[in-house]
Design a protein around this motif. Structure first.
Motif, short mmCIF file in Angstrom:
data_model
loop_
_atom_site.label_atom_id
_atom_site.label_comp_id
_atom_site.label_asym_id
_atom_site.label_seq_id
_atom_site.Cartn_x
_atom_site.Cartn_y
_atom_site.Cartn_z
N SER A 134 0.83 -1.21 0.00
CA SER A 134 0.00 0.00 0.00
C SER A 134 0.86 1.26 0.00
O SER A 134 0.51 2.25 -0.64
CB SER A 134 -0.93 0.01 1.22
OG SER A 134 -1.84 -1.06 1.17
N GLU A 155 -7.53 6.05 10.52
CA GLU A 155 -7.05 4.76 11.03
C GLU A 155 -7.85 4.35 12.26
O GLU A 155 -8.33 5.20 13.01
CB GLU A 155 -5.55 4.82 11.35
CG GLU A 155 -5.13 5.84 12.39
CD GLU A 155 -4.92 5.25 13.78
OE1 GLU A 155 -5.42 4.15 14.04
OE2 GLU A 155 -4.29 5.93 14.59
N ASP A 217 -7.00 -0.90 10.84
CA ASP A 217 -7.61 -0.47 9.59
C ASP A 217 -7.00 0.88 9.21
O ASP A 217 -6.89 1.77 10.06
CB ASP A 217 -9.12 -0.28 9.73
CG ASP A 217 -9.87 -1.59 9.92
OD1 ASP A 217 -9.22 -2.65 9.86
OD2 ASP A 217 -11.09 -1.54 10.13
N HIS A 218 -6.62 1.02 7.94
CA HIS A 218 -6.05 2.28 7.46
C HIS A 218 -6.64 2.60 6.08
O HIS A 218 -6.67 1.73 5.21
CB HIS A 218 -4.53 2.20 7.34
CG HIS A 218 -3.84 2.00 8.65
ND1 HIS A 218 -3.64 0.75 9.20
CD2 HIS A 218 -3.30 2.90 9.52
CE1 HIS A 218 -3.01 0.88 10.36
NE2 HIS A 218 -2.79 2.17 10.58
N THR A 219 -7.08 3.85 5.91
CA THR A 219 -7.59 4.30 4.62
C THR A 219 -7.03 5.68 4.33
O THR A 219 -7.10 6.57 5.18
CB THR A 219 -9.13 4.36 4.60
OG1 THR A 219 -9.65 3.04 4.79
CG2 THR A 219 -9.63 4.91 3.27
N GLU A 230 -9.73 5.92 -2.89
CA GLU A 230 -9.35 5.44 -1.56
C GLU A 230 -8.42 4.24 -1.70
O GLU A 230 -8.65 3.34 -2.51
CB GLU A 230 -10.58 5.02 -0.77
CG GLU A 230 -11.55 6.16 -0.47
CD GLU A 230 -12.70 5.73 0.42
OE1 GLU A 230 -12.74 4.53 0.79
OE2 GLU A 230 -13.54 6.57 0.75
N SER A 232 -7.03 1.41 0.84
CA SER A 232 -7.29 0.89 2.19
C SER A 232 -6.57 -0.42 2.44
O SER A 232 -6.34 -1.22 1.52
CB SER A 232 -8.80 0.65 2.40
OG SER A 232 -9.52 1.85 2.36
N LYS A 234 -6.95 -3.46 5.60
CA LYS A 234 -7.61 -3.89 6.83
C LYS A 234 -6.98 -5.21 7.27
O LYS A 234 -7.00 -6.19 6.52
CB LYS A 234 -9.11 -4.04 6.61
CG LYS A 234 -9.80 -2.76 6.18
CD LYS A 234 -11.29 -2.94 6.02
CE LYS A 234 -11.94 -1.69 5.43
NZ LYS A 234 -11.78 -0.50 6.29
#
Length: 269
Positions: A134, A155, A217-219, A230, A232, A234
């Protein structure tokens, strides 16, 4: 790697420590050689495999120097002060180090960099292979979406996490800022309340959520008029961090002294 890598685990009685121990025991190219526990922990003196109903012959110990005398690499996902204490002993003994600890201040980061002149270190705020992919995708996206897009990072983690924003979120911000030629320290916004005025288009915003048992979780959102992109990630299990850490440990086994990160391990540079 020509032989089984002798691995030590720091923080063996913690949530992540237990996941790391289990991963080492299941790994074909690694052997569990030492497990560290903090002074006063109820796990001291116990077999490291006891939580899994296994006998490993490796006892949880608090004497770090004695525990690390016959290991190749220490995997450490503890706290900055503990990791830096372990770092000093690793330098003394020539033990390599994989660091998943987050929350280092500038002095701590400088200590890791200095130690990289003597021993091999892989340090990353997130050891997940997917998260590190990512980071590369974010670099590409930031360069393509450099104009006309507002950038926000959200996050979420479990209720026990003590630092915020997460090290992974901060690293995502650094990747995006570097790609855009910005200084994250100057453009980051870590909270909004009340009448804040219009959004500064050069800012990078962070939002933090804490609760339950969320592993991570990070977006990252790139938002423009008419569209939103986006990226993301998870995580549903800490096992993904353990597998990445062992991948880093095996990669580090044949590398010279230096401070590396997961981008080096995954050949993403």
């Amino acid at each position: 790697m020509s032989k089984s890598l002798r691995v030590a685990i720091a923080g063996g009685s913690g949530r992540m420590g237990r996941v790391l121990i289990e991963a080492v025991l299941a790994h074909d190219d690694c052997s569990l050689s030492a497990v560290l526990g903090r002074a006063g922990s109820a796990s001291l003196g116990q077999d490291a495999g006891q939580p899994f109903g296994l006998h490993t012959g490796v006892v949880v110990r608090s004497d770090v120097e004695a525990a690390l005398r016959n290991v190749d690499v220490l995997v450490d996902f503890t706290r900055p002060e503990a990791t830096l204490a372990h770092l000093a002993i690793c330098r003394q003994l020539g033990v390599k180090l994989v660091v998943g600890t987050t929350g280092f201040d500038e002095a701590g980061k400088a200590a890791l960099k200095e130690a990289g002149g003597e021993i091999g270190i892989v340090s990353a705020p997130n050891m997940s292979v997917g998260v590190n992919l990512s980071f590369k995708l974010l670099e590409i996206a930031a360069k393509v979406l450099a104009t006309g897009y507002d950038i926000e990072i959200v996050e979420a983690h479990h209720r026990h996490k003590v630092d915020a924003p997460s090290g992974t979120a901060l690293r995502m911000g650094e990747v995006v800022a570097d790609a855009l030629g910005r200084d994250l320290a100057s453009c980051a916004i870590y909270g909004r309340e009340g009448v804040t005025g219009a959004r500064d288009p050069s800012s990078i915003g962070f939002a933090t959520v804490r609760g339950g048992d969320v592993v991570g979780d990070h977006t990252v959102m790139f938002m423009a008029d008419g569209e939103r992109v986006e990226i993301s990630h998870k995580a549903s299990s800490r096992a993904t961090f353990a597998q990445g850490a062992l991948r880093a440990a095996c990669w580090l086994a044949d590398r010279p002294a230096g401070l590396y990160d997961m981008q080096d391990v995954l050949a993403l540079r």
